[in-house]
Motif scaffolding. Sequence first.
Motif, PDB file in Angstrom:
ATOM      1  N   LYS A   6       9.973  -0.575  -2.146  1.00 53.57           N
ATOM      2  CA  LYS A   6      10.063   0.059  -0.827  1.00 53.57           C
ATOM      3  C   LYS A   6       9.970   1.568  -0.997  1.00 53.57           C
ATOM      4  O   LYS A   6      10.531   2.122  -1.936  1.00 53.57           O
ATOM      5  CB  LYS A   6      11.399  -0.244  -0.147  1.00 53.57           C
ATOM      6  N   PRO A   7       9.288   2.245  -0.069  1.00 54.66           N
ATOM      7  CA  PRO A   7       9.346   3.713  -0.079  1.00 54.66           C
ATOM      8  C   PRO A   7      10.705   4.144   0.456  1.00 54.66           C
ATOM      9  O   PRO A   7      11.253   3.503   1.358  1.00 54.66           O
ATOM     10  CB  PRO A   7       8.215   4.120   0.867  1.00 54.66           C
ATOM     11  N   TRP A   8      11.274   5.193  -0.117  1.00 56.49           N
ATOM     12  CA  TRP A   8      12.544   5.731   0.352  1.00 56.49           C
ATOM     13  C   TRP A   8      12.324   6.236   1.770  1.00 56.49           C
ATOM     14  O   TRP A   8      11.387   6.989   2.035  1.00 56.49           O
ATOM     15  CB  TRP A   8      12.997   6.832  -0.593  1.00 56.49           C
ATOM     16  N   ALA A   9      13.172   5.841   2.676  1.00 62.91           N
ATOM     17  CA  ALA A   9      13.000   6.166   4.093  1.00 62.91           C
ATOM     18  C   ALA A   9      13.055   7.663   4.373  1.00 62.91           C
ATOM     19  O   ALA A   9      12.581   8.122   5.401  1.00 62.91           O
ATOM     20  CB  ALA A   9      14.064   5.443   4.917  1.00 62.91           C
ATOM     21  N   TYR A  10      13.621   8.436   3.448  1.00 59.48           N
ATOM     22  CA  TYR A  10      13.852   9.849   3.704  1.00 59.48           C
ATOM     23  C   TYR A  10      12.970  10.771   2.864  1.00 59.48           C
ATOM     24  O   TYR A  10      13.092  11.978   2.962  1.00 59.48           O
ATOM     25  CB  TYR A  10      15.327  10.169   3.477  1.00 59.48           C
TER      26      TYR A  10
ATOM     27  N   LEU B  92      11.606   2.775  -4.338  1.00 58.19           N
ATOM     28  CA  LEU B  92      12.722   1.972  -4.810  1.00 58.19           C
ATOM     29  C   LEU B  92      12.190   0.616  -5.238  1.00 58.19           C
ATOM     30  O   LEU B  92      11.296   0.066  -4.582  1.00 58.19           O
ATOM     31  CB  LEU B  92      13.755   1.767  -3.698  1.00 58.19           C
ATOM     32  N   THR B  93      12.721   0.092  -6.335  1.00 59.53           N
ATOM     33  CA  THR B  93      12.376  -1.256  -6.760  1.00 59.53           C
ATOM     34  C   THR B  93      13.663  -2.027  -7.001  1.00 59.53           C
ATOM     35  O   THR B  93      14.682  -1.463  -7.390  1.00 59.53           O
ATOM     36  CB  THR B  93      11.532  -1.270  -8.057  1.00 59.53           C
ATOM     37  N   GLY B  94      13.596  -3.321  -6.752  1.00 53.64           N
ATOM     38  CA  GLY B  94      14.735  -4.197  -6.996  1.00 53.64           C
ATOM     39  C   GLY B  94      14.275  -5.406  -7.775  1.00 53.64           C
ATOM     40  O   GLY B  94      13.113  -5.824  -7.671  1.00 53.64           O
TER      41      GLY B  94
ATOM     42  N   TRP C 248      16.596  -8.616  -3.794  1.00 55.98           N
ATOM     43  CA  TRP C 248      15.397  -9.216  -3.209  1.00 55.98           C
ATOM     44  C   TRP C 248      14.734  -8.349  -2.158  1.00 55.98           C
ATOM     45  O   TRP C 248      13.558  -8.494  -1.859  1.00 55.98           O
ATOM     46  CB  TRP C 248      15.751 -10.565  -2.574  1.00 55.98           C
ATOM     47  N   ASP C 249      15.511  -7.455  -1.558  1.00 58.13           N
ATOM     48  CA  ASP C 249      14.964  -6.615  -0.491  1.00 58.13           C
ATOM     49  C   ASP C 249      15.807  -5.349  -0.393  1.00 58.13           C
ATOM     50  O   ASP C 249      16.927  -5.301  -0.887  1.00 58.13           O
ATOM     51  CB  ASP C 249      14.976  -7.363   0.842  1.00 58.13           C
ATOM     52  N   VAL C 250      15.264  -4.343   0.261  1.00 60.99           N
ATOM     53  CA  VAL C 250      15.950  -3.068   0.449  1.00 60.99           C
ATOM     54  C   VAL C 250      15.889  -2.720   1.934  1.00 60.99           C
ATOM     55  O   VAL C 250      14.835  -2.832   2.557  1.00 60.99           O
ATOM     56  CB  VAL C 250      15.282  -1.951  -0.377  1.00 60.99           C
ATOM     57  N   LYS C 251      17.019  -2.331   2.493  1.00 63.63           N
ATOM     58  CA  LYS C 251      17.099  -1.889   3.886  1.00 63.63           C
ATOM     59  C   LYS C 251      17.777  -0.530   3.924  1.00 63.63           C
ATOM     60  O   LYS C 251      18.591  -0.209   3.070  1.00 63.63           O
ATOM     61  CB  LYS C 251      17.913  -2.873   4.734  1.00 63.63           C
ATOM     62  N   PHE C 252      17.476   0.247   4.961  1.00 61.95           N
ATOM     63  CA  PHE C 252      18.056   1.577   5.126  1.00 61.95           C
ATOM     64  C   PHE C 252      18.900   1.597   6.383  1.00 61.95           C
ATOM     65  O   PHE C 252      18.595   0.916   7.357  1.00 61.95           O
ATOM     66  CB  PHE C 252      16.948   2.629   5.216  1.00 61.95           C
ATOM     67  N   SER C 253      19.949   2.412   6.368  1.00 62.30           N
ATOM     68  CA  SER C 253      20.800   2.522   7.554  1.00 62.30           C
ATOM     69  C   SER C 253      20.044   3.232   8.655  1.00 62.30           C
ATOM     70  O   SER C 253      19.108   3.995   8.406  1.00 62.30           O
ATOM     71  CB  SER C 253      22.086   3.279   7.223  1.00 62.30           C
ATOM     72  N   GLU C 254      20.453   2.995   9.865  1.00 57.45           N
ATOM     73  CA  GLU C 254      19.840   3.633  11.029  1.00 57.45           C
ATOM     74  C   GLU C 254      20.550   4.935  11.376  1.00 57.45           C
ATOM     75  O   GLU C 254      20.245   5.559  12.381  1.00 57.45           O
ATOM     76  CB  GLU C 254      19.885   2.679  12.231  1.00 57.45           C
TER      77      GLU C 254
ATOM     78  N   LEU D  64       0.849  -1.191   0.000  1.00 60.52           N
ATOM     79  CA  LEU D  64       0.000   0.000   0.000  1.00 60.52           C
ATOM     80  C   LEU D  64       0.883   1.239   0.000  1.00 60.52           C
ATOM     81  O   LEU D  64       1.965   1.242   0.601  1.00 60.52           O
ATOM     82  CB  LEU D  64      -0.890   0.033   1.241  1.00 60.52           C
ATOM     83  N   ASP D  65       0.420   2.283  -0.650  1.00 52.90           N
ATOM     84  CA  ASP D  65       1.135   3.550  -0.630  1.00 52.90           C
ATOM     85  C   ASP D  65       1.170   4.080   0.802  1.00 52.90           C
ATOM     86  O   ASP D  65       0.187   3.961   1.540  1.00 52.90           O
ATOM     87  CB  ASP D  65       0.437   4.553  -1.551  1.00 52.90           C
TER      88      ASP D  65
END
Length: 141
Positions: A75-79, A85-87, A123-129, A33-34
């Motif tokens: 994934k939505p960009w965390a910032y 983002l798509t992979g 396969w997946d996207v993660k963002f730094s903390e 979902l958006d």
Amino acid sequence: MDSGDLHVVDRATNEVKFTQEKAHEYQMWFTMLDSSDDNIVYTAADDTRFKGWDVRAPGAPIFSCQHDYGVCCIKPWAYSDQTLLTGGYDSALKFWDKRKVMRDPAATGKDLLFTKLIGKSVWDVKFSEESKSNRRVMGLS
């Protein structure tokens, strides 16, 4: 969902809110979902397409973007809530401007902010903390 069909179910009522038969030609890998509009659903599939759907307007997708091979994640960009983002299997991590793809149903490459080749399927996207001043994204394969 090997058929490529999309069904959106309302969690509160358990009723089907939206159905799109053959939303994709091949198996879907991801739906989301958006983050700012529950009427917009994103899908990604083996048919190389990342699509957006408006549950208020069944029929055609509101946009359809392409990778070279199947799309595995969204994934939505965390910032920024305006960037998605798509992979995919094509080793590409793609950054899309959500405002541009929503205006252009064909969603050609001009809607792409940039692409980063990872070297393996994403396969997946993660963002730094870390802080926003040191933004990092990881494409997981």
